[in-house]
Scaffold this motif. Structure first.
Motif, PDB file in Angstrom:
ATOM      1  N   ASN A  20      -0.887  44.501 -47.406  1.00 31.55           N
ATOM      2  CA  ASN A  20      -2.449  45.224 -47.285  1.00 31.55           C
ATOM      3  C   ASN A  20      -2.053  44.847 -48.789  1.00 31.55           C
ATOM      4  O   ASN A  20      -3.730  44.435 -49.726  1.00 31.55           O
ATOM      5  CB  ASN A  20      -2.775  46.844 -47.371  1.00 31.55           C
ATOM      6  N   LEU A  21      -1.859  44.955 -49.505  1.00 28.11           N
ATOM      7  CA  LEU A  21      -1.847  44.693 -51.101  1.00 28.11           C
ATOM      8  C   LEU A  21      -2.307  43.241 -51.909  1.00 28.11           C
ATOM      9  O   LEU A  21      -3.059  42.907 -52.416  1.00 28.11           O
ATOM     10  CB  LEU A  21      -0.567  45.314 -51.984  1.00 28.11           C
ATOM     11  N   THR A  22      -1.602  42.156 -50.505  1.00 29.33           N
ATOM     12  CA  THR A  22      -1.876  41.030 -51.138  1.00 29.33           C
ATOM     13  C   THR A  22      -2.184  39.687 -50.120  1.00 29.33           C
ATOM     14  O   THR A  22      -2.639  39.658 -50.265  1.00 29.33           O
ATOM     15  CB  THR A  22       0.090  40.259 -50.801  1.00 29.33           C
ATOM     16  N   GLU A  23      -2.660  40.954 -49.468  1.00 30.78           N
ATOM     17  CA  GLU A  23      -3.805  40.258 -48.391  1.00 30.78           C
ATOM     18  C   GLU A  23      -5.441  40.243 -48.548  1.00 30.78           C
ATOM     19  O   GLU A  23      -5.434  41.455 -48.644  1.00 30.78           O
ATOM     20  CB  GLU A  23      -3.678  41.137 -46.932  1.00 30.78           C
ATOM     21  N   LEU A  24      -5.516  39.108 -48.404  1.00 31.95           N
ATOM     22  CA  LEU A  24      -7.341  38.542 -48.628  1.00 31.95           C
ATOM     23  C   LEU A  24      -8.155  38.431 -47.752  1.00 31.95           C
ATOM     24  O   LEU A  24      -7.523  37.230 -47.090  1.00 31.95           O
ATOM     25  CB  LEU A  24      -7.496  38.108 -49.570  1.00 31.95           C
ATOM     26  N   LYS A  25      -9.172  38.707 -47.658  1.00 31.81           N
ATOM     27  CA  LYS A  25      -9.905  38.326 -45.693  1.00 31.81           C
ATOM     28  C   LYS A  25     -11.075  38.067 -46.026  1.00 31.81           C
ATOM     29  O   LYS A  25     -11.839  39.341 -46.698  1.00 31.81           O
ATOM     30  CB  LYS A  25     -10.183  39.250 -44.824  1.00 31.81           C
ATOM     31  N   PHE A  26     -11.336  36.726 -46.361  1.00 34.06           N
ATOM     32  CA  PHE A  26     -13.227  35.850 -47.115  1.00 34.06           C
ATOM     33  C   PHE A  26     -13.539  36.222 -45.454  1.00 34.06           C
ATOM     34  O   PHE A  26     -13.784  35.031 -44.910  1.00 34.06           O
ATOM     35  CB  PHE A  26     -12.332  34.576 -47.321  1.00 34.06           C
ATOM     36  N   ASP A  27     -13.981  37.617 -45.043  1.00 31.70           N
ATOM     37  CA  ASP A  27     -15.287  37.233 -44.140  1.00 31.70           C
ATOM     38  C   ASP A  27     -16.233  38.107 -44.681  1.00 31.70           C
ATOM     39  O   ASP A  27     -16.699  38.446 -43.124  1.00 31.70           O
ATOM     40  CB  ASP A  27     -14.590  38.030 -42.914  1.00 31.70           C
ATOM     41  N   THR A  28     -16.636  38.371 -45.731  1.00 32.15           N
ATOM     42  CA  THR A  28     -18.066  39.261 -46.173  1.00 32.15           C
ATOM     43  C   THR A  28     -19.047  38.251 -47.288  1.00 32.15           C
ATOM     44  O   THR A  28     -18.518  37.885 -48.206  1.00 32.15           O
ATOM     45  CB  THR A  28     -17.372  40.490 -47.302  1.00 32.15           C
ATOM     46  N   LYS A  29     -20.027  38.631 -46.616  1.00 36.71           N
ATOM     47  CA  LYS A  29     -21.593  37.752 -47.687  1.00 36.71           C
ATOM     48  C   LYS A  29     -21.258  38.456 -48.090  1.00 36.71           C
ATOM     49  O   LYS A  29     -21.102  39.835 -48.525  1.00 36.71           O
ATOM     50  CB  LYS A  29     -22.186  38.137 -46.128  1.00 36.71           C
ATOM     51  N   TYR A  30     -22.091  38.062 -49.388  1.00 35.88           N
ATOM     52  CA  TYR A  30     -21.649  38.792 -50.513  1.00 35.88           C
ATOM     53  C   TYR A  30     -22.957  39.987 -50.694  1.00 35.88           C
ATOM     54  O   TYR A  30     -22.516  40.923 -51.069  1.00 35.88           O
ATOM     55  CB  TYR A  30     -22.279  37.479 -51.529  1.00 35.88           C
ATOM     56  N   PHE A  31     -23.882  40.133 -49.915  1.00 33.34           N
ATOM     57  CA  PHE A  31     -25.134  40.612 -49.863  1.00 33.34           C
ATOM     58  C   PHE A  31     -24.638  42.182 -49.135  1.00 33.34           C
ATOM     59  O   PHE A  31     -25.109  42.884 -49.151  1.00 33.34           O
ATOM     60  CB  PHE A  31     -26.518  40.233 -48.952  1.00 33.34           C
TER      61      PHE A  31
END
Length: 285
Positions: A20-31
């Protein structure tokens, strides 16, 4: 047996915590990441991730305050020291902005970050005032996040429903979401208060059409067209009515509104293609 199971659970939890510490999920829109610490995706040739805080500037809109960078190495986040001589670096976020990864509490802690930056309070001093709430809703509407616009707009509407621009933004959000029956009473009251605002008629006509109230829409659009001095806005209202009569297969009324669309398509002719399409497909189901 119980000791063995407990040990397995602890090992599993430790493993999950590290991932969890190093997991990145690029799935969120900026707004959808306003008032959050986020990381942006890196290029394939890079080894570091840029991160910072997204907030909503009431005038400029969605803004990313760049903090610094971090690197993932051996299941740890290696934070890069921020250059104190540069000062704040702010970036206005546009619709084509990359998806971001919202940092978890563990990641925020590992990077020695506060829950929120100290400077953020200066942007929220007026957060409960009508003008601030209306503008917040406007920014969400502007990027198509109308569901998120409703909360601040409704809060402002309870305080001062006739505040300049508020009724339009609230009705626009409802119309965009297909909640036409919510938009109609807001716009009807808005027109009672200010019958000279053309945009109320335009938005109300659209809401009537969405509610299948064709007669009310036509009356409203005719008033709006008479009031407006903008041919493009007139062509937009005209093509909406033409489409309604195309669906009803009412040729006489369709022709009237199709001709009006042509009449007002002076500089911007984008709606003429819809009229051509309707006419070419008139006999098709």
């Amino acid at each position: 047996m119980r000791i063995t199971i407990l040990a397995l659970i602890l090992i599993s939890n430790i493993g999950f915590s590290q991932n969890n510490l190093t997991e990145l999920k690029f799935d969120t829109k900026y707004f959808n990441a306003v008032d959050k610490w986020v990381a942006f995706p890196k290029k394939d040739t890079d080894s570091t991730y840029a991160y910072g805080y997204i907030y909503l500037d009431n005038q400029a809109g969605f803004t990313f305050n760049y903090e610094t960078k971090f690197q993932i190495k051996e299941q740890e986040l290696i934070n890069f020291k921020r250059d104190s001589t540069i000062g704040f670096m702010k970036y206005r976020l546009e619709p084509n902005t990359n998806l971001v990864s919202v940092l978890t509490e563990n990641q925020i802690s590992a990077l020695n970050l506060p829950k929120e930056p100290e400077w953020l309070s200066s942007y929220k001093k007026r957060s409960d005032q009508v003008d601030y709430l209306k503008q917040k809703g406007y920014h969400y509407n502007h990027v198509g996040a109308c569901e998120l616009a409703l909360k601040p707009l409704l809060k402002a509407y309870e305080i001062d429903p006739h505040f300049d621009g508020l009724e339009f933004e609230l009705a626009y959000a409802y119309n965009h979401l297909g909640k036409f029956e919510n938009a109609i009473p807001i716009l009807e009251k808005a027109i009672q208060n200010n019958p000279k605002n053309f945009y109320f008629y335009k938005e109300l006509g659209y809401a009537y059409l969405g509610s299948n109230k064709i007669d009310e829409a036509e009356i409203t659009y005719r008033k709006g067209i008479k009031m407006s001095d903008n041919d493009f806005e007139k062509s937009e209202m005209s093509v909406n009515m033409a489409q309604a009569y195309f669906k009803l297969k009412n040729k006489e009324m369709f022709d009237e509104w199709a001709n009006m669309t042509r009449k007002y398509s002076t500089g911007d002719k984008r709606y003429l293609q819809y009229i051509d399409h309707f006419e070419q497909n008139w006999d098709k189901k």
